[in-house]
Design a protein around this motif. Structure first.
Motif, PDB file in Angstrom:
ATOM      1  N   GLU A  98      43.548  26.025  34.378  1.00 26.52           N
ATOM      2  CA  GLU A  98      44.375  27.184  34.711  1.00 26.52           C
ATOM      3  C   GLU A  98      43.504  28.366  35.130  1.00 26.52           C
ATOM      4  OE1 GLU A  98      47.886  29.250  35.313  1.00 26.52           O
ATOM      5  OE2 GLU A  98      47.533  27.128  34.904  1.00 26.52           O
ATOM      6  N   ARG A 134      42.169  27.558  38.425  1.00 28.60           N
ATOM      7  CA  ARG A 134      43.222  27.702  39.445  1.00 28.60           C
ATOM      8  C   ARG A 134      43.448  29.167  39.795  1.00 28.60           C
ATOM      9  NH1 ARG A 134      48.555  28.609  39.857  1.00 28.60           N
ATOM     10  NH2 ARG A 134      48.718  29.067  37.632  1.00 28.60           N
ATOM     11  N   ARG A 135      43.461  30.031  38.760  1.00 28.22           N
ATOM     12  CA  ARG A 135      43.648  31.457  39.032  1.00 28.22           C
ATOM     13  C   ARG A 135      42.484  32.022  39.841  1.00 28.22           C
ATOM     14  NH1 ARG A 135      45.853  33.676  33.157  1.00 28.22           N
ATOM     15  NH2 ARG A 135      47.862  32.559  33.203  1.00 28.22           N
ATOM     16  N   ARG A 136      41.249  31.615  39.449  1.00 30.60           N
ATOM     17  CA  ARG A 136      40.109  32.075  40.216  1.00 30.60           C
ATOM     18  C   ARG A 136      40.175  31.580  41.660  1.00 30.60           C
ATOM     19  NH1 ARG A 136      35.152  30.830  35.929  1.00 30.60           N
ATOM     20  NH2 ARG A 136      35.722  32.455  34.394  1.00 30.60           N
ATOM     21  N   LEU A 168      42.888  30.815  43.282  1.00 33.26           N
ATOM     22  CA  LEU A 168      43.950  31.560  43.972  1.00 33.26           C
ATOM     23  C   LEU A 168      43.459  32.946  44.379  1.00 33.26           C
ATOM     24  CD1 LEU A 168      47.121  30.650  41.882  1.00 33.26           C
ATOM     25  CD2 LEU A 168      46.647  30.024  44.249  1.00 33.26           C
ATOM     26  N   MET A 169      42.704  33.601  43.463  1.00 32.98           N
ATOM     27  CA  MET A 169      42.168  34.916  43.799  1.00 32.98           C
ATOM     28  C   MET A 169      41.190  34.828  44.973  1.00 32.98           C
ATOM     29  SD  MET A 169      41.589  36.440  39.941  1.00 32.98           S
ATOM     30  CE  MET A 169      40.848  37.952  40.529  1.00 32.98           C
ATOM     31  N   TYR A 187      41.187  32.481  47.179  1.00 35.59           N
ATOM     32  CA  TYR A 187      41.971  32.130  48.362  1.00 35.59           C
ATOM     33  C   TYR A 187      42.645  33.359  48.952  1.00 35.59           C
ATOM     34  CZ  TYR A 187      45.854  30.331  51.110  1.00 35.59           C
ATOM     35  OH  TYR A 187      46.762  30.101  52.104  1.00 35.59           O
ATOM     36  N   GLU A 188      43.223  34.193  48.074  1.00 38.83           N
ATOM     37  CA  GLU A 188      43.870  35.411  48.555  1.00 38.83           C
ATOM     38  C   GLU A 188      42.861  36.332  49.235  1.00 38.83           C
ATOM     39  OE1 GLU A 188      46.994  36.271  48.656  1.00 38.83           O
ATOM     40  OE2 GLU A 188      47.719  34.434  47.703  1.00 38.83           O
ATOM     41  N   ARG A 207      41.877  34.764  52.438  1.00 40.21           N
ATOM     42  CA  ARG A 207      42.965  34.863  53.418  1.00 40.21           C
ATOM     43  C   ARG A 207      43.067  36.269  53.992  1.00 40.21           C
ATOM     44  NH1 ARG A 207      48.461  35.803  53.427  1.00 40.21           N
ATOM     45  NH2 ARG A 207      48.450  36.324  51.205  1.00 40.21           N
TER      46      ARG A 207
END
Length: 385
Positions: A126, A129-131, A133-134, A136-137, A140
């Motif tokens: 988790e 995944r959060r790292r 996602l961060m 990735y954001e 992006r």
């Protein structure tokens, strides 16, 4: 157990088997040998027992006590063997159960360890995944910004290429003039003054340079103005969106305020109805108070006492006190009159008793005297009343 004191016997023990030897018949020595082996009749021979002990123990009722003891010992041995087998089986089962319990505890501990490891793994995943996602954001957003920069640079490159093409076309257009001027300079004599201050062409060239610089500045200014216009347009779009959002919020607040206004109107109507009802009740109370005041004034007129002064100068409470005093005075007078009447009736009763006594003592008096006495008593009672 109480049977453990007996000796343990094994059914395979050869001592428990009954053996009967086939003894020879008892014969006299004097008997001839040829007649010894002859078959004789009416001779009881001892039978040879070849059966096992358990079979003999299962014989009839005429068995001996020792045989019964052997039988019981055999049964006891069998029971002890079965008990030992059961104990061994129970012990084996208990050991197996203990082993299974230990294995189960080990498996439970392993399951708990696996669950803890899995929870830890899930928590780490988790976090990862959060790292991710961060990252990735961030990537992006960076990609979007870079893409915008690329688009802007591409647009600028297109504009520069277009301007380069225009300049190339203009240079090709004015190339003949340049060639003509260069050829003209070649044909000029060597003594021709080509100094910048004395040349006629130099002011034109300077004017052209000035105009070109002004043109570039104007183009740059136009680009800045276009950028400002685009920025202002974006701001206008943002302001329009904010205005639409504010408009929606204002419409929502307006609808809520209209609902509150309708609610307040309903409450005001209800309050008006309640007020009218209260006013009607107050009118009834005023009428009742007026009637009560009129009744008090009428009673005051009927029960006026000179000690209180003129009736017009007396207030309501004083009038009520005056009426109360008048009523109490009348009640006191009535009580006194009743007491006098009760005392007169008592005197009349006493007089009648005395008359009866006199009539009993005066038997010789006539009826005329007897008639006059009650008439006198009645006159006295009238005077007392």
């Amino acid at each position: 157990m109480a049977t453990t004191s007996l000796p343990v016997l094994d059914s395979s023990d050869p001592r428990l088997k009954l053996k009967v030897e086939n003894r020879k018949r008892n014969v006299f020595v004097t008997q001839a040998e040829d007649t010894r082996h002859k078959k004789e009749e009416n001779v009881n021979h001892i039978p040879v027992v070849t059966e096992t002990s358990s079979r003999l123990l299962e014989a009839g009722v005429n068995t001996l006590q020792r045989t019964l003891v052997l039988k019981k010992q055999a049964e006891l041995v069998e029971v002890d063997q079965q008990l030992a087998l059961k104990r061994q089986e129970f012990k084996n089962r208990v050991e197996a159960l203990a082993r299974r319990r230990s294995e189960l505890e080990i498996k439970q501990q392993q399951t708990k360890d696996r669950a803890m490891k899995f929870e830890k793994f899930v928590a780490e995943n988790e976090v990862k995944r959060r790292r991710a996602l961060m990252k990735y954001e961030a990537a992006r957003e960076l990609n979007i910004s870079k893409q915008r920069e690329i688009e802007d640079l591409t647009e600028q490159l297109k504009q520069l290429r277009a301007r380069q093409q225009v300049l190339k076309a203009r240079m090709a257009k004015y190339k003949i003039y340049e060639d003509y001027l260069m050829k003209t300079l070649d044909y000029l004599p060597s003594t021709y003054p080509d100094n910048g201050s004395e040349s006629v062409v130099m002011p034109i060239i300077r004017r052209h340079e000035t105009l070109s610089i002004t043109h570039r500045e104007l183009l740059q200014r136009l680009g800045r103005l276009e950028e400002e216009v685009e920025q202002r347009q974006r701001q206008l779009q943002i302001m329009k969106q904010e205005h639409s959002i504010k408009k929606l919020m204002s419409n929502k607040e307006l609808s809520e305020l209209q609902n509150e206004l309708e609610t307040l109107k309903e409450k005001n109507k209800q309050a008006e109805v309640n007020l009218l009802m209260e006013q009607g009740l107050s009118r009834e109370k005023v009428e009742e108070v007026g009637c009560l005041l009129m009744a008090i004034n009428n009673l005051a007129e009927q029960c006026h006492l000179p000690a209180y002064g003129p009736l017009e100068n007396i207030n309501i409470l004083t009038k009520m006190d005056m009426v109360k005093e008048y009523i109490l005075d009348k009640a006191d007078t009535e009580r006194r009159a009743r007491r006098l009447m009760e005392s007169g009736s008592a005197m009349t009763c006493r007089t009648a008793l005395t008359d009866k006594r006199e009539r009993g003592s005066m038997k010789s008096m006539g009826s005329k005297t007897q008639i006059k006495s009650p008439s006198k008593v009645s006159k006295k009672s009238e005077t007392m009343s």
